[in-house]
Design a protein around this motif. Structure first.
Motif, mmCIF file in Angstrom:
data_model
loop_
_atom_site.group_PDB
_atom_site.id
_atom_site.type_symbol
_atom_site.label_atom_id
_atom_site.label_comp_id
_atom_site.label_asym_id
_atom_site.label_seq_id
_atom_site.Cartn_x
_atom_site.Cartn_y
_atom_site.Cartn_z
ATOM 1 N N GLY A 82 52.046 -29.455 39.466
ATOM 2 C CA GLY A 82 52.177 -30.984 38.820
ATOM 3 C C GLY A 82 52.515 -31.016 37.378
ATOM 4 N N SER A 83 52.874 -31.991 36.764
ATOM 5 C CA SER A 83 54.057 -32.089 35.551
ATOM 6 C C SER A 83 53.017 -32.447 34.355
ATOM 7 N N GLY A 84 51.739 -32.334 33.783
ATOM 8 C CA GLY A 84 50.923 -32.467 32.988
ATOM 9 C C GLY A 84 51.053 -31.363 32.430
ATOM 10 N N GLU A 85 50.447 -30.690 31.404
ATOM 11 C CA GLU A 85 50.580 -29.523 30.291
ATOM 12 C C GLU A 85 49.819 -29.368 31.077
ATOM 13 N N GLY A 86 49.931 -27.710 31.400
ATOM 14 C CA GLY A 86 49.835 -26.547 31.660
ATOM 15 C C GLY A 86 50.273 -26.883 33.024
ATOM 16 N N GLN A 87 50.911 -27.875 33.733
ATOM 17 C CA GLN A 87 50.821 -27.547 35.367
ATOM 18 C C GLN A 87 52.537 -26.830 35.429
ATOM 19 N N PHE A 88 52.690 -26.744 36.906
ATOM 20 C CA PHE A 88 53.564 -26.672 36.765
ATOM 21 C C PHE A 88 54.818 -26.808 37.878
ATOM 22 N N ASN A 89 55.787 -27.082 37.968
ATOM 23 C CA ASN A 89 56.788 -27.170 39.281
ATOM 24 C C ASN A 89 57.141 -26.139 39.890
ATOM 25 N N GLU A 90 57.293 -25.230 40.963
ATOM 26 C CA GLU A 90 57.671 -23.582 40.818
ATOM 27 C C GLU A 90 58.049 -22.988 39.320
ATOM 28 N N PRO A 91 57.165 -22.650 38.735
ATOM 29 C CA PRO A 91 57.723 -21.533 38.034
ATOM 30 C C PRO A 91 58.497 -19.402 37.731
ATOM 31 N N TRP A 92 59.538 -19.733 37.730
ATOM 32 C CA TRP A 92 60.493 -18.712 37.831
ATOM 33 C C TRP A 92 60.315 -17.556 36.699
ATOM 34 N N GLY A 93 60.354 -18.097 35.389
ATOM 35 C CA GLY A 93 60.165 -17.124 34.662
ATOM 36 C C GLY A 93 58.904 -16.652 33.888
ATOM 37 N N VAL A 94 59.201 -15.679 33.249
ATOM 38 C CA VAL A 94 58.048 -15.285 32.460
ATOM 39 C C VAL A 94 58.154 -14.072 31.006
ATOM 40 N N ALA A 95 57.625 -14.816 30.144
ATOM 41 C CA ALA A 95 57.971 -14.013 28.947
ATOM 42 C C ALA A 95 56.825 -13.798 28.297
ATOM 43 N N VAL A 96 56.821 -12.614 27.188
ATOM 44 C CA VAL A 96 55.766 -12.743 25.794
ATOM 45 C C VAL A 96 56.170 -12.158 24.413
ATOM 46 N N ASP A 97 55.717 -13.351 23.452
ATOM 47 C CA ASP A 97 55.624 -12.514 22.615
ATOM 48 C C ASP A 97 55.521 -10.981 21.565
ATOM 49 N N GLY A 98 55.083 -11.048 20.835
ATOM 50 C CA GLY A 98 55.039 -10.021 19.923
ATOM 51 C C GLY A 98 53.239 -10.488 19.458
ATOM 52 N N ASP A 99 52.735 -11.688 19.708
ATOM 53 C CA ASP A 99 51.632 -12.478 19.187
ATOM 54 C C ASP A 99 50.559 -11.973 20.380
ATOM 55 N N GLY A 100 51.592 -12.001 21.890
ATOM 56 C CA GLY A 100 50.859 -12.304 22.929
ATOM 57 C C GLY A 100 50.498 -13.840 23.153
ATOM 58 N N ASN A 101 51.653 -14.719 22.762
ATOM 59 C CA ASN A 101 51.991 -16.120 22.936
ATOM 60 C C ASN A 101 52.932 -15.633 24.330
ATOM 61 N N VAL A 102 52.477 -16.333 25.453
ATOM 62 C CA VAL A 102 53.526 -16.874 26.682
ATOM 63 C C VAL A 102 54.403 -17.484 26.773
ATOM 64 N N TYR A 103 54.848 -17.692 27.241
ATOM 65 C CA TYR A 103 56.657 -18.637 27.464
ATOM 66 C C TYR A 103 56.460 -19.007 29.082
ATOM 67 N N ALA A 104 56.581 -19.758 29.826
ATOM 68 C CA ALA A 104 56.498 -20.106 30.971
ATOM 69 C C ALA A 104 58.149 -20.616 31.922
ATOM 70 N N ALA A 105 59.011 -20.283 32.183
ATOM 71 C CA ALA A 105 60.395 -21.707 32.499
ATOM 72 C C ALA A 105 59.550 -22.417 34.006
ATOM 73 N N ASP A 106 59.126 -23.404 33.322
ATOM 74 C CA ASP A 106 58.669 -24.537 34.408
ATOM 75 C C ASP A 106 59.568 -24.994 35.311
ATOM 76 N N SER A 107 60.868 -24.312 36.093
ATOM 77 C CA SER A 107 61.603 -24.573 36.330
ATOM 78 C C SER A 107 61.825 -26.223 37.173
ATOM 79 N N PHE A 108 61.563 -26.351 37.824
ATOM 80 C CA PHE A 108 61.781 -28.244 38.161
ATOM 81 C C PHE A 108 61.138 -28.864 38.122
ATOM 82 N N ASN A 109 60.097 -28.525 36.252
ATOM 83 C CA ASN A 109 60.134 -29.886 35.672
ATOM 84 C C ASN A 109 61.080 -29.621 34.611
ATOM 85 N N HIS A 110 61.503 -28.492 34.285
ATOM 86 C CA HIS A 110 63.021 -28.786 33.742
ATOM 87 C C HIS A 110 62.691 -28.684 32.064
ATOM 88 N N ARG A 111 61.832 -27.642 31.875
ATOM 89 C CA ARG A 111 61.239 -27.726 30.760
ATOM 90 C C ARG A 111 60.800 -26.044 30.672
#
Length: 351
Positions: free
Chosen positions: A120-149
């Motif tokens: 989906g395209s709502g908060e916390g939903q994805f359209n093919e997430p290809w990448g993921v990263a984590v910061d020093g505080d444990g926060n997680v970032y995801a490349a929501d590739s085909f929602n382009h965000r």
């Protein structure tokens, strides 16, 4: 140029593997592009002068397998084309589960902990997430590739915020837009660096999603990109980008000034399935995945290929995401068997 629509029908993995094999035959017999990267420019030379020579395949090394995670499926702990991987300071593993449209979290022994997503395209939903990263505080970032965000989650994978929007013009993209971002990495200050494949740029954001600056653009000169698919940041701040269409890894300092480029003995064929990734090693070297040759390459701290890596027993099958943890384990996401394998790799301690 108006961007093309994102893929509605994906190429099957078997078709990609066949095309890769044909490309490898052409490369080995001297046909096609030969032993040079199309349009790549050697370090210290002007764009358009001499192409970067491709190194020969280094000797093969088979690595012991200590853990296998997942199988094909949609239940927790299973995968449907796993992609990017990352490991946090506690040894937890995060997997971009692309075609299940979610991010999964596992502990250091491979036990499932949590997931976020759903198509989906709502908060916390994805359209093919290809990448993921984590910061020093444990926060997680995801490349929501085909929602382009990009989406940000806390350590328990609760949604925090999203930033970026779809590009409308790939020839002259606005600063704060994406088109199919494939990967991202977080620096020591918490800034998020996004590898945006469609615009050929690396875009830097603050931890709150505020735009800082885009870098690069389409091309084959230093600081330009063609199908950038992965990004890693070293503890000292240097930035490494998988410039797969130019068959090289580019290295930059913390201010994104060009430092060097490393030729990759592979990356012969790139399509919607065969996206390579990179991972940093504690000795300053790199692990480079090559989905088309079903291999990994190990580069030393100067970018020289020193080993072709495979798994003991069953060979790797379309390896994509790679991540190295503090215990000396190398995680590899494999798209065809829909699994993540943990390999044992000996790496000298940094000087």
């Amino acid at each position: 140029m108006t961007p093309p629509p994102y893929p509605q029908h994906r190429l099957r993995l078997g078709i990609a593997a066949t095309a890769a094999f044909l490309g490898l035959l052409l490369w080995q017999t001297g046909c096609g592009s030969g032993n040079v990267a199309p349009g790549a420019t050697p370090t210290g030379q002007s764009p358009g002068t001499t192409r970067i020579p491709q190194p020969t395949l280094p000797a093969q090394q088979q690595l012991p397998v200590s853990l296998v995670l997942g199988r094909q499926g949609s239940e927790p702990g299973s995968f449907n084309e796993p992609g990017g991987l990352t490991v946090d300071s506690q040894g937890n593993l995060y997997v971009a589960d692309i075609m299940n449209h979610r991010i999964q979290k596992f502990d250091a022994e491979g036990n499932f902990l949590a997931q976020a997503g759903g198509k989906g395209s709502g908060e916390g939903q994805f359209n093919e997430p290809w990448g993921v990263a984590v910061d020093g505080d444990g926060n997680v970032y995801a490349a929501d590739s085909f929602n382009h965000r990009i989406q940000k989650f806390d350590a328990d994978l609760n949604f925090v915020l999203a930033f970026g929007k779809p590009a409308s013009n790939l020839e002259d993209p606005e600063p704060d837009v994406f088109w199919g971002p494939r990967d991202l990495s977080v620096d020591a200050d918490g800034n998020v660096w996004v590898a945006d494949t469609g615009t050929g740029r690396v875009v830097k954001y603050g931890p709150d999603g505020s735009l800082i600056q885009p870098f690069g653009g389409m091309g084959s000169g230093p600081g330009q990109f063609k199908e950038l698919t992965s990004i890693e940041i070293a503890p000292g701040g240097d930035i490494f980008v998988a410039d797969s269409g130019n068959r090289r890894v580019q290295r930059f300092d913390a201010g994104f000034n060009f430092v060097a480029e490393y030729a990759v003995p592979g990356w012969l064929y790139v399509d919607s399935v065969a996206k390579p990734y990179i991972a940093l090693l504690p000795d300053g070297g790199l692990i480079v995945s090559d989905p088309t040759q079903n291999k990994l390459f190990r580069l030393d701290a100067q970018g020289k290929p020193i080993a072709t890596l495979d798994a003991e027993g069953t060979a790797l099958a379309i390896p994509r995401g790679v991540a190295f943890d503090s215990r000396g384990f190398l995680y590899v996401a494999e798209a065809e068997p829909d699994q993540v394998r943990r390999l044992q790799l000996s790496v000298p301690a940094p000087p």
